[in-house]
Enzyme design. Structure first.
Site, PDB file in Angstrom:
ATOM      1  N   GLU B 258       0.902  -1.151   0.000  1.00 27.20           N
ATOM      2  CA  GLU B 258       0.000   0.000   0.000  1.00 27.20           C
ATOM      3  C   GLU B 258       0.935   1.192   0.000  1.00 27.20           C
ATOM      4  O   GLU B 258       1.730   1.367   0.920  1.00 27.20           O
ATOM      5  CB  GLU B 258      -0.888  -0.085   1.237  1.00 27.20           C
ATOM      6  CG  GLU B 258      -2.023   0.888   1.223  1.00 27.20           C
ATOM      7  CD  GLU B 258      -1.764   2.018   2.174  1.00 27.20           C
ATOM      8  OE1 GLU B 258      -1.167   3.011   1.724  1.00 27.20           O
ATOM      9  OE2 GLU B 258      -2.141   1.891   3.348  1.00 27.20           O
ATOM     10  N   CYS B 295      -2.263   7.707   5.128  1.00 29.03           N
ATOM     11  CA  CYS B 295      -2.341   7.282   3.724  1.00 29.03           C
ATOM     12  C   CYS B 295      -3.563   7.908   3.062  1.00 29.03           C
ATOM     13  O   CYS B 295      -3.618   8.028   1.845  1.00 29.03           O
ATOM     14  CB  CYS B 295      -2.478   5.774   3.599  1.00 29.03           C
ATOM     15  SG  CYS B 295      -1.626   4.848   4.868  1.00 29.03           S
TER      16      CYS B 295
END
Lengths: 513, 513
Positions: B258, B295
């Protein structure tokens, strides 16, 4: 010199060859290139957002109509496929039934809806310390998929085969690269798909068809940024080449390559004692199916040495000696087969037990069985490699522990098979954990050839049997390869996709919390 | 020269640094290497076949005990994590609750059993033309998994975070590479896991912990043939490097990285008219969470230009001007942030709207918001890149069509957010298909920071947000990443794994046909 230049010049067309006669068939197929790939991917990318959201009923009806149209091609398809592959009419007819059945199963799968993996976590506005939002998950198609036709299944693993059926079911347009050995068959099936597209008023980009020889066309296709996944069944070299192309893209994409397997068979002591002769015959029958050109062909047999194994070998020798040679798919495959058989026959410590009947015809694959001992087998890694065709090596082992040790040395496989009597269960328990780690399907008292299209099937396995052990290329689970999840947070009902709306108009199964 | 040699020599230990003071903490952590990787992977490989078949109850109890032991570490863990990351105690305490909750959710998931995807196609001995075998499918763990601790979530995405919890739930041993910036925190959590291993009498190889600085240790780990999958949360450069290492192995393995996302927010006209000021404030609140080191930080805001947008900007300017600077995770991250902010500030056609409050301390991240127009934004791809920290660019668009066109130019994202009033639904319908294709989670009238751990969550998205858009790293679906299917054909009940036995002793859900 002039002749050489002409031979190396790019050919604009190619023809397929009847492997049972060696004669070139009289239809020209275009050798397509970059421009054709561009056009196909452009159309597929345009079709995707519409097709992705097509209703399950429409998509299911489309798959069923493809099936109907394939049947509608009638004898023309059977004759063409048989001429291009050398496979008998009966086998092609059976394969057509399987292909059509597969499309219909995916139609049922699309309608039933489990594939969308709907999950709804309802809002909890009064939760402490923080409220929970309404969260809804569905799976949708990945995008346009490149599918490569496979030489050994001109219908079931090719143009409208398992990869195409599962990608279309998932809502992904397909760009199909025909296998050049059966380009005519592929074009006929493509016409059946195109008629179904028209009848269902779908975007023409939902299915595109490309023909060509050599590797360039496939490389161009996998390199196109609009392609989001790849389905392939074929050689290890071919599969690994596509995996490398996909990994080197700016955006790497998944490649589902089903590549090679020797499908070891373990004959346990009790089973051999009870039915050695029957097993020997059945072994040759499985080995010889389709001239041995099955991904699940039993290429290695492990057994504890002794008089019962000798009986098994004798029955196998007898059966193979009566087995007629069969036309192989292409001259190239036949040459590779003969080279592979010669390599094994000339290996030190390997005994050739029997060959099948010889034949006058061209490209005739003659079965071959060999025997060796565990020591020789362990040292010679060539004996563990797939020889595509009806060739198998029997490994005589001193005991079960040696069988387990040899199993541990094996690469990833599509299948492993155990022949057992009740008394063999304890021995089997030693083998099973090792085999589970190294293959996708485990069989007891059967033969690995013949792959059922159903929910529980796994036609897959650890590398290098496939490039992605998390998946299967046969059975309803194959659809999972072409899906990705999306989560919708706090959406008003009118903006939610149909499958996630509160009143569940599609009646898809839901996991609610 | 001598000095240089000493500096380049391999250091046997390293220390972590308190980013809020700049002081080096006084514990030495070993810089581990090949021998340690070998040992960890050896143990993990030995633990795997036993742990893979451990009962769901044992595995669930193990996960719950890890959770309990983490709580049992008490203030020591909170203080250590806060000292190593500069994150406030309240935030670390909240993250601990989330981490523990996540472990407990996976315990429930393991017991419930849907993850095993049990499918049973019963035998049909009288089916024509061929009988059907009994076929049973279950999913099992892939093998040992390498997990990389993430700098920005020292608990929830690190040692016992989502990757570890889902891999352990799947039956996969974990080899954890600690993030060097919080090695002390990681070792404390590792001790909680090890105690749970002992109490549950599991093989010590179920969890192994490695410490080191630089990239070499991680490369060695991913290159080890016993590792079968990788979980990573971090920078794009780091993620892509691991993807390349994994793809170049003899046996390529999946990497779940990710990597990066700018999480675009679309402010639609009606929403802006109704609540511009409120949205401006809420935007800064989301942007500033955890010093912007999420994120899912909202790095780009698209809106139609006009007086309502001006009101939004003014509210955001006012809110940011009152926002205190916050300690960033490391000096390196702080430097990169400042460089990124300077790069945007000096871009042609970009206006700096505001910075957050300045601070005297070290490594203090001061928020930054910018504005530009659609034309400038389209031409300058740098503006689309993630600046890790509390920096965001507002893009003033002439109309909705331009917003759709800019959305189409976007790379893959973890999230996209729409702020809507009822009158905006038609505009939203233009954006949605584009956004669905480019992100893993879509939000309406919320903010992307804050990721719920539940069944419907998707923390994932198309490349380059992640390396595998088919998956999520948060929520119960994360377990799917570490599983593969195996099919059992015609097995006697006594040789079947427990989950597939006819009487269903585990009470796992089944799909039967």
């Amino acid at each position: 010199m002039i002749r050489n230049v002409i031979m190396n010049a790019p050919t604009a067309t190619f023809r397929s060859i009847n492997p049972s006669t060696g004669q070139t068939l009289n239809t020209d197929y275009p050798s397509q290139g970059l421009e054709d790939v561009e056009k196909a991917c452009h159309l597929a990318a345009h079709a995707f957002p519409i097709y992705r959201e097509s209703s399950p009923d429409l998509r299911a009806a489309f798959l069923e109509l493809i099936a109907e149209n394939i049947i509608g091609l009638g004898d023309q398809l059977i004759q063409m496929a048989s001429a291009e592959t050398g496979l008998p009419v009966a086998r092609i007819t059976g394969e057509r039934a399987r292909t059509v059945n597969q499309l219909r199963i995916f139609a049922d799968v699309v309608r039933e809806g489990s594939w969308a993996d709907i999950r709804i976590d309802h809002a909890m506005p009064r939760r402490e310390p923080l409220p929970r939002s309404d969260l809804r998950l569905r799976k949708v198609g990945l995008g346009p998929v490149a599918v490569f036709g496979a030489s050994n299944f001109p219908l079931a693993f090719s143009t409208a085969g398992g990869d195409t059926a599962s990608a279309l079911a998932a809502g992904c347009p397909v760009v199909l690269k025909a296998h050049p050995a059966h380009a005519g068959t592929s074009l006929l099936v493509a016409s059946a798909i195109r008629s179904a597209i028209e009848a269902c008023r779908l975007h023409e980009g939902v299915f595109q068809h490309l023909t060509g020889q050599g590797n360039e066309l496939g490389t161009l296709l996998v390199n196109d940024s609009r392609i989001k996944a790849v389905g392939f069944t074929g050689s290890r070299a071919g599969g690994l080449a596509l995996v490398a192309v996909a990994a080197a893209r700016r955006e790497p994409i998944p490649v589902y390559a089903e590549m090679s397997s020797v499908n070891p068979v373990f004959l346990m002591a009790g089973a051999l004692r009870d039915r050695a002769a029957m097993l020997g015959e059945a072994f040759i029958s499985s080995l010889s199916m389709g001239a041995g050109q099955f991904c699940t062909n039993p290429g290695i047999v492990f057994a504890v040495d002794g008089p019962d194994l000798t009986r098994f070998e004798q029955a196998a020798i007898e059966a193979l000696s009566k087995t007629r040679a069969a036309t192989m798919l292409t001259a190239g495959i036949h040459r590779s087969y003969e080279t592979g058989v010669e390599r094994i026959a000339s290996s030190e410590g390997v005994e050739q037990l029997a060959r099948g009947c010889a034949s006058e015809g061209v490209n005739q694959g003659q079965g071959a069985i060999f025997a060796t001992n565990a020591e020789v087998f362990r040292k010679n890694s060539e004996l563990r490699e797939e020889v595509f065709g009806a060739s198998s090596v029997i490994v005589r082992c001193p005991n079960v522990e040696t069988m387990v040790a040899l199993a541990r040395d094996m690469e990833g496989q599509l299948t492993s098979t155990l022949h057992l009597a009740d008394e063999d269960y304890d021995d089997a328990k030693q083998l099973l954990p090792v085999l589970e780690d190294r293959c996708g399907r485990l069989l007891v008292n059967g033969w690995p050839t013949g792959v059922e299209v159903c929910h529980a099937m796994v036609h897959g396995g650890p590398f290098p049997a496939t490039s992605d052990t998390r998946t299967t290329s046969v059975g309803s689970m194959a659809i999972d390869r072409f899906l990705r999840p999306i989560c919708y947070q706090d959406f008003p009902d009118s903006l939610l996709p149909t499958s996630l709306k509160e009143e569940n108009p599609l009646k898809f199964p839901r996991r609610e919390a």
